[in-house]
Design a protein around this motif. Structure first.
Motif, PDB file in Angstrom:
ATOM      1  N   UNK A  64       0.834  -1.214   0.000  1.00 41.84           N
ATOM      2  CA  UNK A  64       0.000   0.000   0.000  1.00 41.84           C
ATOM      3  C   UNK A  64       0.865   1.258   0.000  1.00 41.84           C
ATOM      4  N   UNK A  65       1.927   1.253   0.787  1.00 38.67           N
ATOM      5  CA  UNK A  65       2.802   2.431   0.837  1.00 38.67           C
ATOM      6  C   UNK A  65       3.413   2.697  -0.534  1.00 38.67           C
ATOM      7  N   UNK A  66       3.812   1.658  -1.225  1.00 38.41           N
ATOM      8  CA  UNK A  66       4.428   1.832  -2.543  1.00 38.41           C
ATOM      9  C   UNK A  66       3.452   2.491  -3.512  1.00 38.41           C
ATOM     10  N   UNK A  67       2.273   1.954  -3.523  1.00 36.68           N
ATOM     11  CA  UNK A  67       1.250   2.485  -4.431  1.00 36.68           C
ATOM     12  C   UNK A  67       0.916   3.936  -4.096  1.00 36.68           C
ATOM     13  N   UNK A  68       0.761   4.214  -2.808  1.00 35.75           N
ATOM     14  CA  UNK A  68       0.379   5.571  -2.405  1.00 35.75           C
ATOM     15  C   UNK A  68       1.532   6.552  -2.597  1.00 35.75           C
ATOM     16  N   UNK A  69       2.741   6.088  -2.309  1.00 34.15           N
ATOM     17  CA  UNK A  69       3.866   7.006  -2.471  1.00 34.15           C
ATOM     18  C   UNK A  69       4.014   7.419  -3.933  1.00 34.15           C
ATOM     19  N   UNK A  70       3.850   6.450  -4.809  1.00 34.28           N
ATOM     20  CA  UNK A  70       3.951   6.767  -6.238  1.00 34.28           C
ATOM     21  C   UNK A  70       2.826   7.723  -6.664  1.00 34.28           C
TER      22      UNK A  70
END
Lengths: 264, 264, 264, 264
Positions: free
Chosen positions: B22-28
């Motif tokens: 989730x962090x990866x998706x949101x950070x991007x």
């Protein structure tokens, strides 16, 4: 059905003498009217509107006063707890632990209170509907302790106001647990005075009577000999010298209500 | 004014891998849209509607995941605390401590959170009017910590419903502290499904956009790749795959709002 | 989607000159900002808080002013009707008939308004949920007239206060009819001044902007050159000299919102 | 203080025979319990949720039935009026004109009702606070007619729900006019069934009893022999065969309340 129980006392414990003075007056008023009596006081006000509001005597001093009240008057005592840690300590002395409305969904606090084996009076959060108190009670009951009371103290109604929905009392009673009406907090006006709460003391006997007419188990009322100078909740506490008349009046409605139960 | 911050993540931390996904998706998504990003997750759900609701991974496992997220993504993290005891421990790692709405008046919790020196995001209780958050902030600020955020998440509106009053955002902003809109909890329907809360996920982007148009500092949104099977708050979380579009859209409104500030 | 329509004018028609002065200012502001404009005024205030509140110029004088405004400015006009009898007469001249919120369920009034063939702007009663406006619209549409607008103007929120629920706008839009935000009545405080209503004028542009960001069809705002001395609704009307800036700002949000429609 | 008045009857007048059947049953129940009785019925339902809801028998047929009820039972009758025009006609026969809650601020209707010289029972709008009923009463009283009753029927409480605030009864009583509790409409759930209103019939006796315990003048209750098949308001009407017990019970509370008046 049992006669009505009156849960009464000052908002904050102020001193042993002050507690005795109020307990004496209330015990006599209840005895004369045929009511059961539980002495109420808080040793800590953990959620004051403002940081500058007085917090209270603290747990040690508070518990000494409760012991003294029990010894002197032979009546049960009730006080509110705010953390899991407090429950066991308070439960050694106090007969009924009260869960504040803001904390009525804190699972660990409910479990800790339940594990004391003492009575647990849970105030319905101002943000909850009456049927939701069933799952709250289940949390306490999961400890094996069924000495649960469910207490109405008003529901958020716009800003700076609460409303006591009389439908909530029989709704909560469907759980099978005794239902309490907190008639003085239900007339509070949260944040109504800016840095503190306002209140409509004149309506506390109104809500108490309406609730008692429905056949509830207990009424909770805070009282003070000089509410306007009390350290907290002054605007909604009832004058102590009016309490004998208030209690006597409520008992007449209680007798009538319990002779003619409503089926809901 | 700074660009909008997106505070996002799952309601509950589920695992390190899940948090990373989730962090990866949101950070991007945030990087592409020009938003700041704070990763959100809860290690304990301390006030579930029902005792049978899942509580979470616990504080130790939770903090390990937050450290890993910080290391991997270089983003700040936020989590909610429930007791004074947790504050110092959580504050060693987590960038922003969040005070749950039900607990926003608990003085000792506010003070303990303030003393960590970390950011403190206080959710406005469903039972409070927006101006009352000023005295709440004062409690935190009394510790010398002014890294305070004030968060709207809806006000009690009858039973099993909340309403997000847009007047509350500029009202809270008068304190001078940054204001956050929690767009997913504001569309929850407390107790709406009996033993758990319902929600109206479709309205979360509506409230987020309306709030961002007023020039706020941050939006809080919970998200999940499969909300209907999430351990908590499924009915109001936004599908993860919709978040890039939601964030990009909010940033356009944020830029316009901050180029044309409302004076209230 | 069409550009935003601004429905604006004084609460009460005061005189032909006064109407012209406000219409001129608003027409210019709308033209410069690219907004459509409908001139609003009331010929009768049929439900004042107090009997001593001014009622207005009456239907004959009012209609003469509306005709003059149409002739002078070439803009459509809107006014509120209160009885079935008024509808046909008003409908001979006025482009849009408005149904007051208190009267939004009066079947015969809705039918009479519908039968004029004119536009019908129905304000959502403060006592209605947004989905209930669907059956209200059906009443008008049963006359064969589908020129219906549905208008949010706040929902009862405790005593002496209203709240504008942003979820209501897309909910009403599901009917397919254009949705209007009445930004000045939504910040009224009914009965807030005892014998008249109070209001929070400063929040009217806040609610207008939040609503426009959701992509609505029109904003309704009452305005006056000297609100504090206006015959009615002074506390919530916007200063006329601020309207050009308010309208220009709303149009920027309208363009953005309509380039990026929310799907709800 | 006078004994409690029971205002009761079907929501809609259905036929002369139906009215007689209900009036007979209610008159006997009231006589046996020592209550005064006013027969209630509506000749037109002017604000149904949906256009497809039944409107009623109309004014001519309605008035003939009221005359017949007066002649047969010697009791006063009450009905609701919706337009100024109806007032004089209805006032020729009917003893008390009732102003519907949605219309309680329509000045011309209040004046027309007042001018009949008949009793005028004004229902408090769901959107009004209790003190605002003072200016409503002033409108009627300006006609020289002081035969005014003020009636609580619930206040908007979120969506699709009402709450009866017991503080409202003594607040309205401060005007000096008799106060009525409409116990069946206060348990309605407006729009709760989509195209019609829901209701919680089981709570009507709860609200009635709570209100009567406060010493009010009258209780309004709609009743039907088969509510689930009644043309309107079925979900909140009380079964006719339960009314004798309900009335008898209320009279016991009325006697107690009036022997022990609350001073507010």
């Amino acid at each position: 059905d049992q006669p009505l129980t009156i849960i009464a006392g000052p908002c904050q414990l102020e001193s042993r003498d002050h507690a005795f003075m109020i307990a004496a007056k209330m015990q006599q008023a209840c005895a004369e009217a045929g009511a059961q009596f539980i002495f109420k006081g808080s040793f800590d006000k953990a959620n004051r509107t403002s940081l500058s509001g007085k917090r209270g005597l603290g747990i040690d001093e508070g518990l000494r006063i409760f012991e003294a009240v029990q010894a002197e008057f032979g009546c049960p005592v009730i006080t509110d707890v705010h953390t899991e840690d407090q429950c066991a300590t308070v439960g050694e002395i106090v007969d009924v632990l009260q869960i504040p409305a803001f904390l009525c969904r804190q699972t660990d606090l409910l479990l800790a209170a339940g594990r004391t084996g003492r009575g647990v009076n849970v105030k319905k959060g101002q943000f909850l509907s009456p049927p939701e108190m069933s799952t709250v009670a289940d949390k306490v009951a999961s400890t094996g302790n069924e000495k649960i009371l469910l207490c109405e103290r008003g529901t958020t109604f716009g800003y700076n106001n609460l409303v006591a929905d009389m439908r909530g009392l029989p709704t909560m009673a469907r759980t099978g647990y005794p239902v309490v009406m907190d008639a003085t907090h239900a007339v509070a006006q949260p944040g109504g005075l800016g840095a503190s709460s306002g209140g409509q003391r004149e309506f506390a006997p109104v809500l108490a009577r309406a609730a008692v007419s429905l056949g509830i188990a207990a009424v909770f009322m805070e009282t003070h000999e000089d509410p306007d100078n009390a350290p907290s909740d002054g605007p909604n506490m009832i004058y102590l010298d009016q309490m004998p008349k208030v209690v006597a009046s409520l008992m007449a409605f209680d007798r009538l209500a319990k002779s003619d139960p409503l089926r809901v």
